[in-house]
Motif scaffolding. Structure first.
Motif, PDB file in Angstrom:
ATOM      1  N   ASP A 148      -7.470   6.458   5.144  1.00 52.51           N
ATOM      2  CA  ASP A 148      -6.800   5.994   3.936  1.00 52.51           C
ATOM      3  C   ASP A 148      -6.419   4.531   4.135  1.00 52.51           C
ATOM      4  O   ASP A 148      -5.885   4.161   5.188  1.00 52.51           O
ATOM      5  CB  ASP A 148      -5.543   6.828   3.663  1.00 52.51           C
ATOM      6  CG  ASP A 148      -5.869   8.289   3.399  1.00 52.51           C
ATOM      7  OD1 ASP A 148      -6.862   8.551   2.703  1.00 52.51           O
ATOM      8  OD2 ASP A 148      -5.135   9.168   3.899  1.00 52.51           O
ATOM      9  N   HIS A 149      -6.645   3.720   3.117  1.00 46.68           N
ATOM     10  CA  HIS A 149      -6.447   2.272   3.254  1.00 46.68           C
ATOM     11  C   HIS A 149      -5.581   1.766   2.105  1.00 46.68           C
ATOM     12  O   HIS A 149      -5.870   2.021   0.938  1.00 46.68           O
ATOM     13  CB  HIS A 149      -7.812   1.567   3.248  1.00 46.68           C
ATOM     14  CG  HIS A 149      -7.740   0.114   3.539  1.00 46.68           C
ATOM     15  ND1 HIS A 149      -8.643  -0.800   3.032  1.00 46.68           N
ATOM     16  CD2 HIS A 149      -6.864  -0.616   4.293  1.00 46.68           C
ATOM     17  CE1 HIS A 149      -8.336  -2.005   3.464  1.00 46.68           C
ATOM     18  NE2 HIS A 149      -7.261  -1.927   4.219  1.00 46.68           N
ATOM     19  N   ILE A 150      -4.523   1.058   2.457  1.00 45.27           N
ATOM     20  CA  ILE A 150      -3.557   0.577   1.462  1.00 45.27           C
ATOM     21  C   ILE A 150      -3.423  -0.941   1.555  1.00 45.27           C
ATOM     22  O   ILE A 150      -3.213  -1.498   2.638  1.00 45.27           O
ATOM     23  CB  ILE A 150      -2.169   1.222   1.695  1.00 45.27           C
ATOM     24  CG1 ILE A 150      -2.243   2.747   1.584  1.00 45.27           C
ATOM     25  CG2 ILE A 150      -1.148   0.651   0.710  1.00 45.27           C
ATOM     26  CD1 ILE A 150      -2.586   3.251   0.205  1.00 45.27           C
ATOM     27  N   LEU A 151      -3.505  -1.605   0.394  1.00 48.84           N
ATOM     28  CA  LEU A 151      -3.311  -3.059   0.325  1.00 48.84           C
ATOM     29  C   LEU A 151      -2.240  -3.429  -0.701  1.00 48.84           C
ATOM     30  O   LEU A 151      -2.116  -4.598  -1.072  1.00 48.84           O
ATOM     31  CB  LEU A 151      -4.631  -3.756  -0.037  1.00 48.84           C
ATOM     32  CG  LEU A 151      -5.711  -3.737   1.050  1.00 48.84           C
ATOM     33  CD1 LEU A 151      -7.061  -4.135   0.470  1.00 48.84           C
ATOM     34  CD2 LEU A 151      -5.336  -4.655   2.203  1.00 48.84           C
ATOM     35  N   ASP A 152      -1.447  -2.446  -1.114  1.00 47.46           N
ATOM     36  CA  ASP A 152      -0.393  -2.680  -2.101  1.00 47.46           C
ATOM     37  C   ASP A 152       0.609  -3.698  -1.559  1.00 47.46           C
ATOM     38  O   ASP A 152       1.242  -3.482  -0.515  1.00 47.46           O
ATOM     39  CB  ASP A 152       0.309  -1.357  -2.411  1.00 47.46           C
ATOM     40  CG  ASP A 152       1.332  -1.486  -3.523  1.00 47.46           C
ATOM     41  OD1 ASP A 152       2.381  -2.131  -3.304  1.00 47.46           O
ATOM     42  OD2 ASP A 152       1.099  -0.928  -4.602  1.00 47.46           O
ATOM     43  N   GLU A 153       0.762  -4.798  -2.273  1.00 51.52           N
ATOM     44  CA  GLU A 153       1.602  -5.898  -1.785  1.00 51.52           C
ATOM     45  C   GLU A 153       3.057  -5.489  -1.618  1.00 51.52           C
ATOM     46  O   GLU A 153       3.730  -5.922  -0.672  1.00 51.52           O
ATOM     47  CB  GLU A 153       1.495  -7.093  -2.739  1.00 51.52           C
ATOM     48  CG  GLU A 153       2.207  -8.341  -2.249  1.00 51.52           C
ATOM     49  CD  GLU A 153       1.629  -8.904  -0.952  1.00 51.52           C
ATOM     50  OE1 GLU A 153       2.381  -9.607  -0.242  1.00 51.52           O
ATOM     51  OE2 GLU A 153       0.448  -8.642  -0.647  1.00 51.52           O
ATOM     52  N   ARG A 154       3.565  -4.630  -2.483  1.00 51.40           N
ATOM     53  CA  ARG A 154       4.963  -4.190  -2.369  1.00 51.40           C
ATOM     54  C   ARG A 154       5.194  -3.423  -1.078  1.00 51.40           C
ATOM     55  O   ARG A 154       6.220  -3.613  -0.409  1.00 51.40           O
ATOM     56  CB  ARG A 154       5.349  -3.332  -3.567  1.00 51.40           C
ATOM     57  CG  ARG A 154       5.298  -4.029  -4.927  1.00 51.40           C
ATOM     58  CD  ARG A 154       5.467  -3.008  -6.039  1.00 51.40           C
ATOM     59  NE  ARG A 154       4.420  -1.978  -5.958  1.00 51.40           N
ATOM     60  CZ  ARG A 154       4.439  -0.847  -6.657  1.00 51.40           C
ATOM     61  NH1 ARG A 154       5.443  -0.583  -7.468  1.00 51.40           N
ATOM     62  NH2 ARG A 154       3.445   0.025  -6.545  1.00 51.40           N
ATOM     63  N   LEU A 155       4.228  -2.578  -0.716  1.00 57.72           N
ATOM     64  CA  LEU A 155       4.369  -1.787   0.506  1.00 57.72           C
ATOM     65  C   LEU A 155       4.234  -2.657   1.751  1.00 57.72           C
ATOM     66  O   LEU A 155       4.963  -2.471   2.730  1.00 57.72           O
ATOM     67  CB  LEU A 155       3.338  -0.658   0.530  1.00 57.72           C
ATOM     68  CG  LEU A 155       3.391   0.345  -0.619  1.00 57.72           C
ATOM     69  CD1 LEU A 155       2.420   1.499  -0.366  1.00 57.72           C
ATOM     70  CD2 LEU A 155       4.807   0.885  -0.813  1.00 57.72           C
ATOM     71  N   LEU A 156       3.301  -3.609   1.716  1.00 60.24           N
ATOM     72  CA  LEU A 156       3.125  -4.496   2.868  1.00 60.24           C
ATOM     73  C   LEU A 156       4.372  -5.354   3.083  1.00 60.24           C
ATOM     74  O   LEU A 156       4.812  -5.562   4.221  1.00 60.24           O
ATOM     75  CB  LEU A 156       1.889  -5.379   2.682  1.00 60.24           C
ATOM     76  CG  LEU A 156       0.539  -4.658   2.528  1.00 60.24           C
ATOM     77  CD1 LEU A 156      -0.603  -5.662   2.518  1.00 60.24           C
ATOM     78  CD2 LEU A 156       0.332  -3.623   3.620  1.00 60.24           C
ATOM     79  N   GLN A 157       4.955  -5.848   2.011  1.00 56.38           N
ATOM     80  CA  GLN A 157       6.174  -6.644   2.148  1.00 56.38           C
ATOM     81  C   GLN A 157       7.342  -5.797   2.645  1.00 56.38           C
ATOM     82  O   GLN A 157       8.170  -6.265   3.428  1.00 56.38           O
ATOM     83  CB  GLN A 157       6.525  -7.296   0.810  1.00 56.38           C
ATOM     84  CG  GLN A 157       5.581  -8.420   0.411  1.00 56.38           C
ATOM     85  CD  GLN A 157       6.004  -9.107  -0.869  1.00 56.38           C
ATOM     86  OE1 GLN A 157       7.128  -8.935  -1.350  1.00 56.38           O
ATOM     87  NE2 GLN A 157       5.117  -9.909  -1.440  1.00 56.38           N
ATOM     88  N   PHE A 158       7.399  -4.556   2.196  1.00 55.14           N
ATOM     89  CA  PHE A 158       8.450  -3.646   2.680  1.00 55.14           C
ATOM     90  C   PHE A 158       8.345  -3.468   4.191  1.00 55.14           C
ATOM     91  O   PHE A 158       9.357  -3.538   4.910  1.00 55.14           O
ATOM     92  CB  PHE A 158       8.330  -2.292   1.982  1.00 55.14           C
ATOM     93  CG  PHE A 158       9.089  -1.194   2.659  1.00 55.14           C
ATOM     94  CD1 PHE A 158      10.475  -1.106   2.538  1.00 55.14           C
ATOM     95  CD2 PHE A 158       8.430  -0.239   3.443  1.00 55.14           C
ATOM     96  CE1 PHE A 158      11.191  -0.095   3.178  1.00 55.14           C
ATOM     97  CE2 PHE A 158       9.130   0.774   4.077  1.00 55.14           C
ATOM     98  CZ  PHE A 158      10.514   0.852   3.946  1.00 55.14           C
ATOM     99  N   ILE A 159       7.136  -3.256   4.688  1.00 53.24           N
ATOM    100  CA  ILE A 159       6.938  -3.082   6.130  1.00 53.24           C
ATOM    101  C   ILE A 159       7.320  -4.354   6.880  1.00 53.24           C
ATOM    102  O   ILE A 159       8.027  -4.306   7.899  1.00 53.24           O
ATOM    103  CB  ILE A 159       5.478  -2.695   6.426  1.00 53.24           C
ATOM    104  CG1 ILE A 159       5.153  -1.329   5.810  1.00 53.24           C
ATOM    105  CG2 ILE A 159       5.215  -2.658   7.933  1.00 53.24           C
ATOM    106  CD1 ILE A 159       3.672  -0.981   5.842  1.00 53.24           C
ATOM    107  N   GLU A 160       6.865  -5.494   6.374  1.00 56.34           N
ATOM    108  CA  GLU A 160       7.159  -6.770   7.041  1.00 56.34           C
ATOM    109  C   GLU A 160       8.661  -7.034   7.138  1.00 56.34           C
ATOM    110  O   GLU A 160       9.150  -7.548   8.146  1.00 56.34           O
ATOM    111  CB  GLU A 160       6.492  -7.919   6.280  1.00 56.34           C
ATOM    112  CG  GLU A 160       4.984  -7.961   6.436  1.00 56.34           C
ATOM    113  CD  GLU A 160       4.339  -8.994   5.539  1.00 56.34           C
ATOM    114  OE1 GLU A 160       3.221  -9.422   5.860  1.00 56.34           O
ATOM    115  OE2 GLU A 160       4.938  -9.374   4.504  1.00 56.34           O
ATOM    116  N   LYS A 161       9.387  -6.671   6.105  1.00 55.55           N
ATOM    117  CA  LYS A 161      10.831  -6.907   6.088  1.00 55.55           C
ATOM    118  C   LYS A 161      11.595  -5.917   6.967  1.00 55.55           C
ATOM    119  O   LYS A 161      12.764  -6.154   7.297  1.00 55.55           O
ATOM    120  CB  LYS A 161      11.362  -6.836   4.660  1.00 55.55           C
ATOM    121  CG  LYS A 161      10.893  -7.970   3.764  1.00 55.55           C
ATOM    122  CD  LYS A 161      11.381  -7.782   2.336  1.00 55.55           C
ATOM    123  CE  LYS A 161      10.887  -8.899   1.431  1.00 55.55           C
ATOM    124  NZ  LYS A 161      11.304  -8.687   0.015  1.00 55.55           N
ATOM    125  N   SER A 162      10.948  -4.812   7.344  1.00 54.36           N
ATOM    126  CA  SER A 162      11.642  -3.745   8.056  1.00 54.36           C
ATOM    127  C   SER A 162      11.384  -3.737   9.557  1.00 54.36           C
ATOM    128  O   SER A 162      12.128  -3.097  10.306  1.00 54.36           O
ATOM    129  CB  SER A 162      11.235  -2.373   7.488  1.00 54.36           C
ATOM    130  OG  SER A 162      11.476  -2.303   6.097  1.00 54.36           O
TER     131      SER A 162
END
Length: 238
Positions: A107-121
């Motif tokens: 499964d591959h995800i490129l959703d910008e909201r999710l990527l930013q959430f991970i980066e901030k966490s």
């Protein structure tokens, strides 16, 4: 870097219980240490194969090519495919393993909201390279119960990321690390345990990069952590 499920890409683990490995592909914003669970040997293989840039092609095809190059015929200790997938697939990937070296699906995800959430966490604290002679496989307790606990924590992590729930994200990362250590006690060295104790009451979750024994302490927090590095996830290039 593997966020959750590391070791399930090895058949000697996923044969007991199927499950996923969640990886994120990082931009080299800092110089990662060798022997620190950051796929350094596979990164070197990728550079030998392709030079400084990953070619344009189907991600799974490129991942298989890199996996084969990194594990040529005669290889006795086969590197798991989570590293090749984590390097080739931009963004976030979840590879599902069922007792084989290659996953049955990715499964591959490129959703910008999710990527930013991970980066901030996520925050990284350097522990130091693994010591010479370190053998994570010297003492193991691999069975269905422990493999299932690891697989369940991965699904919890995947759900927390999609919900952008940092508390649940932290709890799932903690659970994945506890499941890993239950199977591979040598992952948690006295030095790593001492560093974890420094952050235990300040963060939501923690794990060690790669096979542990050194490397980086991966921390999950909703607030900035002093003297820790943040990550930047590689995006897809048009």
């Amino acid at each position: 870097i593997d966020l959750a499920g590391g070791w399930l890409d090895q058949p000697f683990v996923s044969k007991y219980y199927p499950g996923g490995v969640i990886t994120i592909s990082l931009e080299p914003t800092i110089q990662f240490n060798e022997r620190s669970g950051m796929a350094s040997s596979t990164r070197r293989a990728a550079i030998e194969l392709w030079g400084p840039r990953i070619p344009v092609d189907e991600y799974e095809k490129l991942s298989k090519i890199l996996f084969c190059y990194d594990n040529p015929p005669g290889t006795k200790v086969i590197s798991g495919s989570q590293d090749t997938i984590g390097i080739v697939y931009p963004g976030l990937a979840k590879a599902h393993y069922e007792g084989e070296y290659w996953p049955t699906k990715i499964d591959h995800i490129l959703d910008e909201r999710l990527l930013q959430f991970i980066e901030k966490s996520i925050y990284l604290v350097m522990l130091g390279p693994r010591e010479d002679g370190y053998d994570v496989l010297d003492d193991t307790n691999i069975n269905e119960e422990n493999a299932k606990a690891l697989a369940v924590s991965v699904d919890q992590c995947w759900g927390a990321i999609h919900a952008r729930d940092v508390k649940a994200f932290g709890a799932s990362i903690r659970a994945t690390f506890e499941a890993q250590v239950a199977m591979f006690p040598n992952m948690l060295t006295p030095a790593a345990e001492k560093l974890i104790d420094q952050y235990r009451d300040k963060v939501l979750g923690w794990k060690l990069s790669g096979a542990g024994g050194g490397g980086y302490l991966v921390l999950i927090s909703g607030e900035p952590i002093e003297n820790a590095s943040q990550i930047y996830i590689r995006r897809e290039i048009d």
